[in-house]
Design a protein around this motif. Structure first.
Motif, PDB file in Angstrom:
ATOM      1  N   GLY A 129       0.914  -1.211   0.022  1.00  0.00           N
ATOM      2  CA  GLY A 129      -0.009   0.041  -0.193  1.00  0.00           C
ATOM      3  C   GLY A 129       0.714   1.410   0.069  1.00  0.00           C
ATOM      4  O   GLY A 129       0.119   2.466  -0.038  1.00  0.00           O
ATOM      5  N   LYS A 130       2.134   0.980  -0.339  1.00  0.00           N
ATOM      6  CA  LYS A 130       3.032   2.469  -0.012  1.00  0.00           C
ATOM      7  C   LYS A 130       3.854   2.306  -1.448  1.00  0.00           C
ATOM      8  O   LYS A 130       4.207   1.335  -2.204  1.00  0.00           O
ATOM      9  N   THR A 131       3.991   3.574  -1.985  1.00  0.00           N
ATOM     10  CA  THR A 131       4.822   3.818  -3.107  1.00  0.00           C
ATOM     11  C   THR A 131       6.372   3.319  -2.721  1.00  0.00           C
ATOM     12  O   THR A 131       6.712   3.397  -1.513  1.00  0.00           O
ATOM     13  N   VAL A 132       7.021   2.775  -3.747  1.00  0.00           N
ATOM     14  CA  VAL A 132       8.508   2.272  -3.414  1.00  0.00           C
ATOM     15  C   VAL A 132       9.296   3.375  -3.803  1.00  0.00           C
ATOM     16  O   VAL A 132       9.409   4.196  -4.786  1.00  0.00           O
ATOM     17  N   ALA A 133      10.549   3.363  -2.989  1.00  0.00           N
ATOM     18  CA  ALA A 133      11.810   4.397  -3.173  1.00  0.00           C
ATOM     19  C   ALA A 133      12.997   3.407  -3.126  1.00  0.00           C
ATOM     20  O   ALA A 133      13.177   2.181  -2.387  1.00  0.00           O
ATOM     21  N   PHE A 134      13.812   3.854  -3.719  1.00  0.00           N
ATOM     22  CA  PHE A 134      15.306   3.179  -3.676  1.00  0.00           C
ATOM     23  C   PHE A 134      16.452   4.229  -3.027  1.00  0.00           C
ATOM     24  O   PHE A 134      16.323   5.457  -3.665  1.00  0.00           O
ATOM     25  N   ALA A 135      17.103   3.954  -2.281  1.00  0.00           N
ATOM     26  CA  ALA A 135      18.068   4.898  -1.727  1.00  0.00           C
ATOM     27  C   ALA A 135      19.432   4.547  -1.395  1.00  0.00           C
ATOM     28  O   ALA A 135      19.732   3.006  -1.440  1.00  0.00           O
ATOM     29  N   TYR A 136      20.418   5.136  -1.277  1.00  0.00           N
ATOM     30  CA  TYR A 136      22.020   4.949  -1.120  1.00  0.00           C
ATOM     31  C   TYR A 136      22.050   4.987   0.130  1.00  0.00           C
ATOM     32  O   TYR A 136      22.013   6.293   0.784  1.00  0.00           O
ATOM     33  N   ILE A 137      22.605   4.078   1.111  1.00  0.00           N
ATOM     34  CA  ILE A 137      22.924   4.348   2.594  1.00  0.00           C
ATOM     35  C   ILE A 137      24.171   4.532   2.942  1.00  0.00           C
ATOM     36  O   ILE A 137      24.850   3.354   2.669  1.00  0.00           O
ATOM     37  N   ILE A 138      24.880   5.703   3.392  1.00  0.00           N
ATOM     38  CA  ILE A 138      26.204   5.648   3.632  1.00  0.00           C
ATOM     39  C   ILE A 138      26.506   5.387   4.933  1.00  0.00           C
ATOM     40  O   ILE A 138      26.007   6.224   5.839  1.00  0.00           O
ATOM     41  N   THR A 139      27.134   4.172   5.097  1.00  0.00           N
ATOM     42  CA  THR A 139      27.341   3.692   6.588  1.00  0.00           C
ATOM     43  C   THR A 139      28.692   3.073   6.592  1.00  0.00           C
ATOM     44  O   THR A 139      29.362   3.052   5.198  1.00  0.00           O
ATOM     45  N   GLU A 140      29.073   2.962   7.700  1.00  0.00           N
ATOM     46  CA  GLU A 140      30.463   2.385   7.666  1.00  0.00           C
ATOM     47  C   GLU A 140      30.311   0.868   8.407  1.00  0.00           C
ATOM     48  O   GLU A 140      29.581   0.689   8.889  1.00  0.00           O
ATOM     49  N   PRO A 141      31.064  -0.067   7.844  1.00  0.00           N
ATOM     50  CA  PRO A 141      32.125   0.230   6.949  1.00  0.00           C
ATOM     51  C   PRO A 141      32.044   0.046   5.502  1.00  0.00           C
ATOM     52  O   PRO A 141      32.711   0.416   4.651  1.00  0.00           O
ATOM     53  N   GLU A 142      30.528  -0.244   5.372  1.00  0.00           N
ATOM     54  CA  GLU A 142      30.450  -0.224   3.713  1.00  0.00           C
ATOM     55  C   GLU A 142      28.890   0.347   3.339  1.00  0.00           C
ATOM     56  O   GLU A 142      27.922  -0.047   4.170  1.00  0.00           O
ATOM     57  N   PRO A 143      28.939   1.244   2.660  1.00  0.00           N
ATOM     58  CA  PRO A 143      27.652   1.753   2.092  1.00  0.00           C
ATOM     59  C   PRO A 143      26.695   0.613   1.284  1.00  0.00           C
ATOM     60  O   PRO A 143      27.365  -0.154   0.937  1.00  0.00           O
ATOM     61  N   PHE A 144      25.242   0.878   1.166  1.00  0.00           N
ATOM     62  CA  PHE A 144      24.586  -0.006   0.532  1.00  0.00           C
ATOM     63  C   PHE A 144      23.409   0.621  -0.131  1.00  0.00           C
ATOM     64  O   PHE A 144      23.064   1.783   0.324  1.00  0.00           O
ATOM     65  N   TYR A 145      22.942  -0.350  -0.973  1.00  0.00           N
ATOM     66  CA  TYR A 145      21.453   0.338  -1.551  1.00  0.00           C
ATOM     67  C   TYR A 145      20.367  -0.505  -1.039  1.00  0.00           C
ATOM     68  O   TYR A 145      20.522  -1.721  -0.687  1.00  0.00           O
ATOM     69  N   CYS A 146      19.294   0.007  -0.934  1.00  0.00           N
ATOM     70  CA  CYS A 146      18.206  -0.466  -0.318  1.00  0.00           C
ATOM     71  C   CYS A 146      16.887   0.001  -0.862  1.00  0.00           C
ATOM     72  O   CYS A 146      16.727   1.253  -1.072  1.00  0.00           O
ATOM     73  N   PHE A 147      15.782  -0.873  -0.648  1.00  0.00           N
ATOM     74  CA  PHE A 147      14.393  -0.343  -1.280  1.00  0.00           C
ATOM     75  C   PHE A 147      13.770   0.036   0.239  1.00  0.00           C
ATOM     76  O   PHE A 147      14.082  -0.410   1.098  1.00  0.00           O
ATOM     77  N   GLY A 148      12.655   0.909   0.141  1.00  0.00           N
ATOM     78  CA  GLY A 148      11.821   1.289   1.293  1.00  0.00           C
ATOM     79  C   GLY A 148      10.919   2.169   0.696  1.00  0.00           C
ATOM     80  O   GLY A 148      10.392   2.061  -0.475  1.00  0.00           O
ATOM     81  N   ASN A 149      10.237   3.059   1.596  1.00  0.00           N
ATOM     82  CA  ASN A 149       9.423   4.044   0.940  1.00  0.00           C
ATOM     83  C   ASN A 149       9.585   5.379   1.762  1.00  0.00           C
ATOM     84  O   ASN A 149      10.235   5.402   2.773  1.00  0.00           O
ATOM     85  N   VAL A 150       9.229   6.708   1.282  1.00  0.00           N
ATOM     86  CA  VAL A 150       9.471   7.899   1.942  1.00  0.00           C
ATOM     87  C   VAL A 150       8.023   8.205   2.419  1.00  0.00           C
ATOM     88  O   VAL A 150       6.971   8.362   1.798  1.00  0.00           O
TER      89      VAL A 150
END
Length: 108
Positions: free
Chosen positions: A10-31
């Motif tokens: 029931g929510k629109t989908v978003a895609f984001a780049y998460i800047i974390t240590e030790p390694e950044p990653f991409y993930c789906f979610g919503n805003v």
């Protein structure tokens, strides 16, 4: 391209780049309506969204965008997994080489 927004739970989908240590990653979610990125992946990793650096790449994705990005993300995850295995093997080999060199220097 079909501009109809893709809904997941029931929510629109978003895609984001998460800047974390030790390694950044991409993930789906919503805003959310407040502009906050939410994701089960972040919750599982224990990342606090209020203090995390998050770059939203796509917001309110269409189904076609979701499928294409999903395919690319799976490929990227596979490459990252393989790279981790290669780096681990490299470290093991370096350790073995170091042990052999040290053994040779001692004349054993």
């Amino acid at each position: 391209m079909n501009d109809q927004k893709f809904l997941l739970n029931g929510k629109t989908v978003a895609f984001a780049y998460i800047i974390t240590e030790p390694e950044p990653f991409y993930c789906f979610g919503n805003v959310t309506k407040d502009g906050v990125f939410e994701s089960e992946t972040l919750k599982k990793k224990g990342i606090d969204v209020s203090s995390a650096k998050i770059e939203i790449i796509f917001n309110e994705m269409s189904k076609e965008e979701f499928c294409h990005i999903g395919d690319l993300k799976m490929a990227l995850d596979s490459v990252n997994e393989t790279l981790c295995k290669v780096l681990h093997t490299k470290r093991l080999l370096e350790g073995s080489l170091y042990a052999l060199l040290m053994k040779g220097e001692k004349g054993e």
